[in-house]
Design an enzyme around this catalytic site. Structure first.
Site, mmCIF file in Angstrom:
data_model
loop_
_atom_site.group_PDB
_atom_site.id
_atom_site.type_symbol
_atom_site.label_atom_id
_atom_site.label_comp_id
_atom_site.label_asym_id
_atom_site.label_seq_id
_atom_site.Cartn_x
_atom_site.Cartn_y
_atom_site.Cartn_z
ATOM 1 N N GLU A 62 0.818 -1.214 0.000
ATOM 2 C CA GLU A 62 0.000 0.000 0.000
ATOM 3 C C GLU A 62 0.850 1.262 0.000
ATOM 4 O O GLU A 62 1.879 1.307 0.664
ATOM 5 C CB GLU A 62 -0.791 0.042 1.309
ATOM 6 C CG GLU A 62 -2.227 -0.340 1.199
ATOM 7 C CD GLU A 62 -2.922 -0.182 2.544
ATOM 8 O OE1 GLU A 62 -3.646 -1.110 2.891
ATOM 9 O OE2 GLU A 62 -2.726 0.816 3.242
ATOM 10 N N CYS A 71 2.975 8.400 1.837
ATOM 11 C CA CYS A 71 3.324 7.446 2.885
ATOM 12 C C CYS A 71 3.738 6.141 2.203
ATOM 13 O O CYS A 71 2.942 5.555 1.460
ATOM 14 C CB CYS A 71 2.117 7.228 3.791
ATOM 15 S SG CYS A 71 2.408 6.001 5.071
ATOM 16 N N CYS A 99 4.578 -7.254 8.357
ATOM 17 C CA CYS A 99 5.388 -6.685 9.440
ATOM 18 C C CYS A 99 5.426 -7.658 10.612
ATOM 19 O O CYS A 99 4.418 -8.258 10.953
ATOM 20 C CB CYS A 99 4.789 -5.359 9.885
ATOM 21 S SG CYS A 99 5.744 -4.564 11.190
ATOM 22 N N CYS A 105 2.099 -4.938 16.392
ATOM 23 C CA CYS A 105 1.387 -4.030 17.307
ATOM 24 C C CYS A 105 -0.082 -4.468 17.339
ATOM 25 O O CYS A 105 -0.664 -4.769 16.293
ATOM 26 C CB CYS A 105 1.503 -2.596 16.816
ATOM 27 S SG CYS A 105 3.218 -2.061 16.682
ATOM 28 N N CYS A 162 -2.912 -2.875 14.948
ATOM 29 C CA CYS A 162 -2.545 -2.530 13.574
ATOM 30 C C CYS A 162 -3.006 -3.565 12.553
ATOM 31 O O CYS A 162 -2.781 -4.765 12.725
ATOM 32 C CB CYS A 162 -1.026 -2.372 13.509
ATOM 33 S SG CYS A 162 -0.397 -2.199 11.846
ATOM 34 N N CYS A 190 -3.956 2.155 8.241
ATOM 35 C CA CYS A 190 -2.792 1.653 7.522
ATOM 36 C C CYS A 190 -2.903 0.140 7.341
ATOM 37 O O CYS A 190 -3.142 -0.591 8.290
ATOM 38 C CB CYS A 190 -1.541 2.002 8.331
ATOM 39 S SG CYS A 190 -0.110 1.072 7.856
HETATM 40 S S1 SF4 Z 1 2.158 -0.213 13.565
HETATM 41 FE FE1 SF4 Z 1 1.858 -2.011 12.245
HETATM 42 S S2 SF4 Z 1 3.284 -1.728 10.519
HETATM 43 FE FE2 SF4 Z 1 3.926 -0.328 12.183
HETATM 44 S S3 SF4 Z 1 5.440 -1.495 13.338
HETATM 45 FE FE3 SF4 Z 1 3.464 -1.872 14.343
HETATM 46 S S4 SF4 Z 1 2.690 -3.758 13.363
HETATM 47 FE FE4 SF4 Z 1 4.345 -2.968 12.064
#
Ligand code: SF4
Length: 351
Positions: A92, A105, A112, A116, A119, A339
């Site tokens: 993206e 962005c 990832c 988190c 997310c 995101c």
């Molecule tokens: S917010 Fe999402 S993309 Fe960013 S580091 Fe945490 S898990 Fe990874």
């Protein structure tokens, strides 16, 4: 054939590569100009570059490694792009309009591993790092979109806040910065670039030592270890006692203020006592706190958006404590705003 992206070379690397193959120094400058100023999408369009050189480039590099899969446009001018990579992966990229310019962005990894808990991107584990060329090409694709719209607009700012942890793809991310900053190319000033990290302390030191003068944003999201570990599991390995000294080092080395990102999650980290604790944690540091209203995602139903009153009360406590802060203006609320949301939806639909 899977050729490397030409956008992955810095100007110096391109010059060396061509010199080593018998081409004059000026040839690289010509090619660079066709890539970044005239923005051609095929080597054959580089009219004044000699045939031998074009053939060599064609044999070794690709000028298009990304293809557009989906594009969502918001009423506020935000455009969200979903790109297909050569290996079929989806990434993206988002174009946002601000009063001060146009920012993009970018994504640095396919998925990832930081995980988190709020997310959408972290739901899908990392498959691989993006090459520097694949990161640069995201900017080029957005710039080509603007060129086609035809109003002479130019990407002026970059935020490295898309899918992935940029410091987990350190070398490619640093090469990317060098390429987009090049004054004969895209010419995006370092002060117009922000790198956002979940807080990989060792890499923050390394990055500070490079003295690149770009802005650094830290995803903080909690004022103490207990809460931060609950929201971001990375905090178990890198607690605040390691992160805060790294932040101080960056501020000192760069002589710039740092941005602390704080997503407000209803009844989790958005109470006045959290704001007070956050103010005490920040103390007299040169920091700006960016308060971010949460964009709910289906998969994380444990988190809701804070109500407006709580957001304002949180902001007031920070202000009263002399903390420099603001509430982030939202972009693209009528499209898949969070995101990684567009990407994770597409991947689920394909399964
Ligand atoms: S917010 Fe999402 S993309 Fe960013 S580091 Fe945490 S898990 Fe990874």
């Amino acid at each position: 054939m899977n050729l490397e992206s030409i956008y992955g070379l810095t100007s110096e690397q391109l010059t060396t590569w061509l010199l080593e193959r018998g081409h004059k120094k000026g040839r690289a400058a010509q090619v660079w100009d066709w890539l970044y100023r005239k923005r051609v999408t095929d080597f054959s369009e580089m009219k004044d570059v000699n045939k031998d050189c074009l053939q060599l480039l064609q044999e070794h590099f690709s000028i298009q490694t990304l293809t557009e899969h989906t594009k969502q446009e918001s009423a506020d001018g935000t455009v969200k792009f979903l790109f297909n990579l050569k290996d079929g992966s989806l990434i993206e990229t988002v174009l946002m309009r601000h009063k001060y310019g146009l920012s993009v962005c970018v994504t640095t990894q396919v998925g990832c591993n930081i995980g988190c808990s709020f997310c959408a991107s972290g739901l899908l584990k990392k498959d691989r790092d993006l090459s520097s060329g694949e990161i640069v090409e995201q900017i080029m694709k957005v710039q080509l979109h603007l060129d086609q719209v035809g109003q002479g607009e130019k990407v002026s700012h970059i935020v490295i806040m898309g899918i992935g942890e940029p410091f987990d793809n350190f070398k490619n991310m640093v090469d990317f910065l060098e390429i987009v900053k090049d004054q004969k190319g895209l010419e995006i000033g370092p002060r117009h670039i922000t790198v956002s990290t979940s807080g990989l302390a060792e890499k923050i030191y390394e990055f500070a030592d490079l003295k690149l003068q770009v802005n650094l944003a830290i995803s903080l999201h909690a004022p103490n270890d207990e809460l931060r570990t609950r929201i971001m599991k990375i905090n178990r390995a890198i607690p605040l006692s390691k992160l805060m000294p790294a932040i101080d080092y960056y501020i000192e080395k760069s002589n710039r203020r740092i941005t602390l990102e704080y997503i407000l999650l209803k009844d989790v980290n958005d109470q006045k006592e959290h704001a007070q604790e956050l103010a005490e944690l920040i103390g007299g540091r040169r920091a700006y706190v960016n308060l971010i209203p949460y964009n709910p995602v289906d998969e994380h139903s444990q988190y809701q958006r804070s109500d407006e009153q709580s957001v304002l009360a949180f902001y007031d406590v920070l202000k009263k404590n002399g903390i420099n802060c603001g509430i982030r203006i939202e972009h693209g609320t009528d499209i898949d705003a969070a995101c990684g949301q567009l990407r994770s939806k597409q991947i689920k639909q394909a399964k």
